[in-house]
Design a protein around this motif. Sequence first.
Motif, PDB file in Angstrom:
ATOM      1  N   THR A  51      15.083  57.298  -1.686  1.00  0.00           N
ATOM      2  CA  THR A  51      16.060  56.221  -1.597  1.00  0.00           C
ATOM      3  C   THR A  51      17.412  56.707  -2.085  1.00  0.00           C
ATOM      4  N   LEU A  52      18.460  56.332  -1.375  1.00  0.00           N
ATOM      5  CA  LEU A  52      19.842  56.638  -1.749  1.00  0.00           C
ATOM      6  C   LEU A  52      20.548  55.301  -1.925  1.00  0.00           C
ATOM      7  N   GLN A  53      21.017  55.018  -3.157  1.00  0.00           N
ATOM      8  CA  GLN A  53      21.662  53.729  -3.437  1.00  0.00           C
ATOM      9  C   GLN A  53      23.035  53.961  -4.050  1.00  0.00           C
ATOM     10  N   SER A  54      24.024  53.240  -3.517  1.00  0.00           N
ATOM     11  CA  SER A  54      25.381  53.306  -4.044  1.00  0.00           C
ATOM     12  C   SER A  54      25.428  52.679  -5.427  1.00  0.00           C
ATOM     13  N   LEU A  55      26.145  53.320  -6.355  1.00  0.00           N
ATOM     14  CA  LEU A  55      26.313  52.757  -7.694  1.00  0.00           C
ATOM     15  C   LEU A  55      27.394  51.688  -7.729  1.00  0.00           C
ATOM     16  N   GLN A  98      26.400  47.541  -4.481  1.00  0.00           N
ATOM     17  CA  GLN A  98      24.990  47.236  -4.731  1.00  0.00           C
ATOM     18  C   GLN A  98      24.174  46.991  -3.467  1.00  0.00           C
ATOM     19  N   GLY A  99      24.780  46.457  -2.422  1.00  0.00           N
ATOM     20  CA  GLY A  99      24.032  46.167  -1.204  1.00  0.00           C
ATOM     21  C   GLY A  99      23.759  47.394  -0.350  1.00  0.00           C
ATOM     22  N   GLU A 100      24.382  48.511  -0.694  1.00  0.00           N
ATOM     23  CA  GLU A 100      24.235  49.707   0.133  1.00  0.00           C
ATOM     24  C   GLU A 100      23.084  50.567  -0.381  1.00  0.00           C
ATOM     25  N   LYS A 101      21.967  50.511   0.354  1.00  0.00           N
ATOM     26  CA  LYS A 101      20.758  51.242  -0.028  1.00  0.00           C
ATOM     27  C   LYS A 101      20.065  51.698   1.239  1.00  0.00           C
ATOM     28  N   ARG A 102      19.700  52.964   1.280  1.00  0.00           N
ATOM     29  CA  ARG A 102      19.004  53.514   2.448  1.00  0.00           C
ATOM     30  C   ARG A 102      17.778  54.279   1.977  1.00  0.00           C
ATOM     31  N   SER A 103      16.737  54.266   2.797  1.00  0.00           N
ATOM     32  CA  SER A 103      15.498  54.948   2.439  1.00  0.00           C
ATOM     33  C   SER A 103      14.986  55.783   3.592  1.00  0.00           C
ATOM     34  N   LEU A 104      14.303  56.851   3.250  1.00  0.00           N
ATOM     35  CA  LEU A 104      13.628  57.705   4.222  1.00  0.00           C
ATOM     36  C   LEU A 104      12.178  57.889   3.789  1.00  0.00           C
ATOM     37  N   TYR A 147      26.261  57.810  -5.931  1.00  0.00           N
ATOM     38  CA  TYR A 147      24.961  57.301  -5.521  1.00  0.00           C
ATOM     39  C   TYR A 147      23.897  57.758  -6.501  1.00  0.00           C
ATOM     40  N   LYS A 148      22.778  57.031  -6.512  1.00  0.00           N
ATOM     41  CA  LYS A 148      21.606  57.530  -7.209  1.00  0.00           C
ATOM     42  C   LYS A 148      20.510  57.686  -6.171  1.00  0.00           C
ATOM     43  N   SER A 149      19.708  58.698  -6.384  1.00  0.00           N
ATOM     44  CA  SER A 149      18.615  58.997  -5.470  1.00  0.00           C
ATOM     45  C   SER A 149      17.305  58.861  -6.229  1.00  0.00           C
ATOM     46  N   LYS A 150      16.329  58.247  -5.573  1.00  0.00           N
ATOM     47  CA  LYS A 150      14.999  58.124  -6.183  1.00  0.00           C
ATOM     48  C   LYS A 150      13.979  58.685  -5.206  1.00  0.00           C
ATOM     49  N   PRO A 190      15.421  58.849 -11.173  1.00  0.00           N
ATOM     50  CA  PRO A 190      16.624  58.825 -10.342  1.00  0.00           C
ATOM     51  C   PRO A 190      17.614  59.917 -10.743  1.00  0.00           C
ATOM     52  N   HIS A 191      18.411  60.348  -9.787  1.00  0.00           N
ATOM     53  CA  HIS A 191      19.445  61.346 -10.016  1.00  0.00           C
ATOM     54  C   HIS A 191      20.751  60.790  -9.439  1.00  0.00           C
ATOM     55  N   THR A 192      21.871  60.982 -10.142  1.00  0.00           N
ATOM     56  CA  THR A 192      23.154  60.512  -9.667  1.00  0.00           C
ATOM     57  C   THR A 192      23.816  61.597  -8.834  1.00  0.00           C
ATOM     58  N   LEU A 193      24.283  61.240  -7.631  1.00  0.00           N
ATOM     59  CA  LEU A 193      24.886  62.180  -6.716  1.00  0.00           C
ATOM     60  C   LEU A 193      26.299  61.726  -6.365  1.00  0.00           C
ATOM     61  N   PRO A 194      27.337  62.499  -6.694  1.00  0.00           N
ATOM     62  CA  PRO A 194      28.688  62.123  -6.219  1.00  0.00           C
ATOM     63  C   PRO A 194      28.857  62.568  -4.777  1.00  0.00           C
ATOM     64  N   VAL A 195      29.447  61.731  -3.949  1.00  0.00           N
ATOM     65  CA  VAL A 195      29.744  62.065  -2.556  1.00  0.00           C
ATOM     66  C   VAL A 195      31.245  61.927  -2.375  1.00  0.00           C
ATOM     67  N   PHE A 196      31.943  63.051  -2.089  1.00  0.00           N
ATOM     68  CA  PHE A 196      33.403  63.033  -1.956  1.00  0.00           C
ATOM     69  C   PHE A 196      33.794  63.366  -0.543  1.00  0.00           C
TER      70      PHE A 196
END
Length: 166
Positions: free
Chosen positions: A114-118, A121-127, A148-151, A160-166
Amino acid sequence: FSVCGQISIIRFPDTVKQMSKYKVVLSSQDKDKSLVTVEMDAHGSFCFKAKPGTYKVQVMVPEAETRAGLTLKPQTFPLTVTDRPVMDVAFVQFLASVSGKVSCLDTCGDLLVTLQSLSRQGEKRSLQLSGKVNSMTFTFDNVLPGKYKSKNWNATSCGPHTLPVF
């Protein structure tokens, strides 16, 4: 001469329902430092009239839309008008790809990544991943800029891990 271009937005952030009428600024880089501002049309097109010289073009995106994750590239478009129109000024939405690899101590089996925007809040995607291997890769395409945080979930879930996307 005409200086014309296009603004292309592929995916609007959830809180942005449609393309605003963005203001586009043509700044002279020569000694007069003149500024001309136009508003793009409903299709994202814009045009200026410019004398020969060196310029930069910039799209003014409202702060609320930038916070929502809307970013255009390039931030500024440098150009030189010589003896003909410049018709290829292009601004496109920046969208990232986030990819990673899940390594398991044993066979991975079924995983949900799962990738969720910090900040949105409504932005969440899963694979859903599955396989009887020790590691699996994943990619999320068309990701808006932000943090984002990834689970990774299975019977023995990783944190979970926090991932910056620039």
